[in-house]
Design an enzyme around this catalytic site. Structure first.
Site, PDB file in Angstrom:
ATOM      1  N   ASP A  62     -16.756  -2.869  32.363  1.00  0.00           N
ATOM      2  CA  ASP A  62     -16.810  -3.939  33.124  1.00  0.00           C
ATOM      3  C   ASP A  62     -17.011  -5.344  32.180  1.00  0.00           C
ATOM      4  O   ASP A  62     -16.926  -4.937  31.015  1.00  0.00           O
ATOM      5  CB  ASP A  62     -18.103  -3.763  34.157  1.00  0.00           C
ATOM      6  CG  ASP A  62     -19.282  -3.303  33.244  1.00  0.00           C
ATOM      7  OD1 ASP A  62     -19.367  -3.969  32.053  1.00  0.00           O
ATOM      8  OD2 ASP A  62     -20.223  -2.410  33.668  1.00  0.00           O
ATOM      9  N   ARG A 111     -19.470  -6.867  31.666  1.00  0.00           N
ATOM     10  CA  ARG A 111     -20.612  -7.033  30.691  1.00  0.00           C
ATOM     11  C   ARG A 111     -20.343  -6.726  29.534  1.00  0.00           C
ATOM     12  O   ARG A 111     -20.644  -7.126  28.361  1.00  0.00           O
ATOM     13  CB  ARG A 111     -21.772  -6.212  31.405  1.00  0.00           C
ATOM     14  CG  ARG A 111     -23.172  -6.276  30.715  1.00  0.00           C
ATOM     15  CD  ARG A 111     -24.116  -5.406  31.208  1.00  0.00           C
ATOM     16  NE  ARG A 111     -24.971  -5.137  30.399  1.00  0.00           N
ATOM     17  CZ  ARG A 111     -25.059  -4.072  29.445  1.00  0.00           C
ATOM     18  NH1 ARG A 111     -23.985  -3.141  29.635  1.00  0.00           N
ATOM     19  NH2 ARG A 111     -26.049  -3.837  28.646  1.00  0.00           N
TER      20      ARG A 111
END
Ligand SMILES: [Zn+2]
Length: 374
Positions: free
Chosen positions: A328, A330
């Protein structure tokens, strides 16, 4: 004089001025006059000595104290966060007695000179350095770290000069007196909490922890651990060829040239057990081999915290079909922050993925090459 914003304080310090740094905004708060060490002058020290009357101290980064062999005066294991005074110093070969403000300014400027060696300082002397904790106010919310952080945030050498403000009776001034004092001398005020808040909202919250030599089957590397504010355990960078090395001020040495990098999420079954569900282990080994061949590079291993055994065994099941693809955004943010913290700019990315690498420009990074790991 009301409290000023951190940017206003930074502006003042940058132009060689002084400010008042307070512990907090409660009535019993104490305060110090501070200035950036790089801008210290005999005039500023004289102002501190005559108007603030406290002890004049120099806050220095821990790494610089080590380089200059400035030992801590006394350690109390019961209070690991107490003030860390080092041995006192004078610059070698002063023309005036060491206590004069001219000499003390000279000593301070000598200590923070990039060329300064341990032998350029005489011990004991008339300047009292304090060793600031690495990580600044985010690690220890004290004025030593606060003055160092402010100097650094102002773009100067991370070192500050401080002096407690005492009243005419020799007692430490409290908030109301400090407010009057700041008005009288036209000083801007801020608190440690203001600096913490400013850092939390303006900085990437990746903190470098320890680094150690790491011999491996593929060659010798340096393992650097980074803590992110959100995760319980550190993320890891395995570096080679001086990537991530620090200068004596604890600042990372920039690597403007293109450097080989691999960012990979931790995969327990892949990296530890060599599962056939994915190729993470093989990719990691290949990346180490490539970096060893090249003599320079970094592998960032982002730690995972699976909640269930099922997620631990099939870490890629929910995020992506393709193994070893960062799951992801992040991961991109975290990976980018760590690469940036290693002093990297231009990346030669080791990846089998064609996926776009998100938002790394914000960290001053650019991908100049993509290299397959097969
Ligand atoms: Zn895997």
């Amino acid at each position: 004089m009301p409290f000023a914003s951190v940017p206003e304080i930074l502006k003042e310090l940058r132009r060689g001025g002084t400010a008042l740094l307070l512990d907090h905004r409660e009535p019993d708060s104490l305060g110090d006059i501070i200035c950036a060490a790089e801008k210290v002058s005999a005039k500023t020290l004289n102002f501190m000595a005559s108007e603030a009357r406290g002890l004049i101290r120099l806050s220095l980064p821990a790494k610089l104290c080590e380089d200059l062999q400035l030992e801590i005066q006394a350690r109390n294991p019961d209070f690991p966060l107490q003030k860390a005074f080092t041995v006192s110093i004078d610059a070698r070969g002063l023309l005036h007695p060491g206590i004069s403000v001219k000499s003390r300014a000279k000593t301070i400027l000598t200590a923070i000179d990039t060329e300064c060696k341990a032998s350029d300082l005489v011990r004991p002397g008339h300047v009292l350095p304090l060793r600031a904790r690495t990580g600044g106010v985010l690690i220890r919310a004290g004025k030593t770290e606060g003055s160092m952080d402010l100097a650094r945030l102002a773009g100067m050498c991370p070192a500050g000069v401080m002096c407690e403000v005492l009243d005419t009776k020799g007692e430490q001034m409290r908030l109301n007196q400090l407010k009057r004092f700041s008005s009288k001398h036209n000083l801007k005020m801020c608190t440690i909490a203001d600096i913490i808040e400013f850092r939390l909202s303006h900085e990437e919250i990746i903190e470098r922890l320890e680094d150690v030599e790491m011999p491996t089957d593929y060659g010798n590397f340096r393992l650097i651990a980074f803590r992110s504010m959100q995760d319980p355990e550190p993320h890891i960078a395995l570096c080679k060829g001086g990537v991530g090395d620090l200068d004596r001020f604890g600042r990372v040495i920039p690597r403007p040239e293109p450097v080989l990098v691999r960012v990979q999420p931790e995969c327990l079954p892949g990296c530890v057990f060599g599962t056939q569900f994915c190729t993470c282990g093989k990719s990691l080994a290949k990346a180490q081999e490539r970096i060893e061949e090249e003599g320079k590079g970094a592998i960032v291993l982002l730690r995972r915290y699976p909640a269930r055994v099922e997620e631990m065994v099939h870490p890629h099941a929910t995020s992506s079909r393709s193994p070893a693809v960062p799951a992801d955004r992040r991961d991109f943010g975290l990976g980018s922050q760590i690469l940036h913290s290693l002093g990297l700019n231009q990346l030669r990315v080791l990846t089998n993925s064609r996926q776009k690498i998100f938002g790394i420009e914000g960290f001053g990074l650019s991908v100049v090459e993509r290299l397959s790991l097969r």
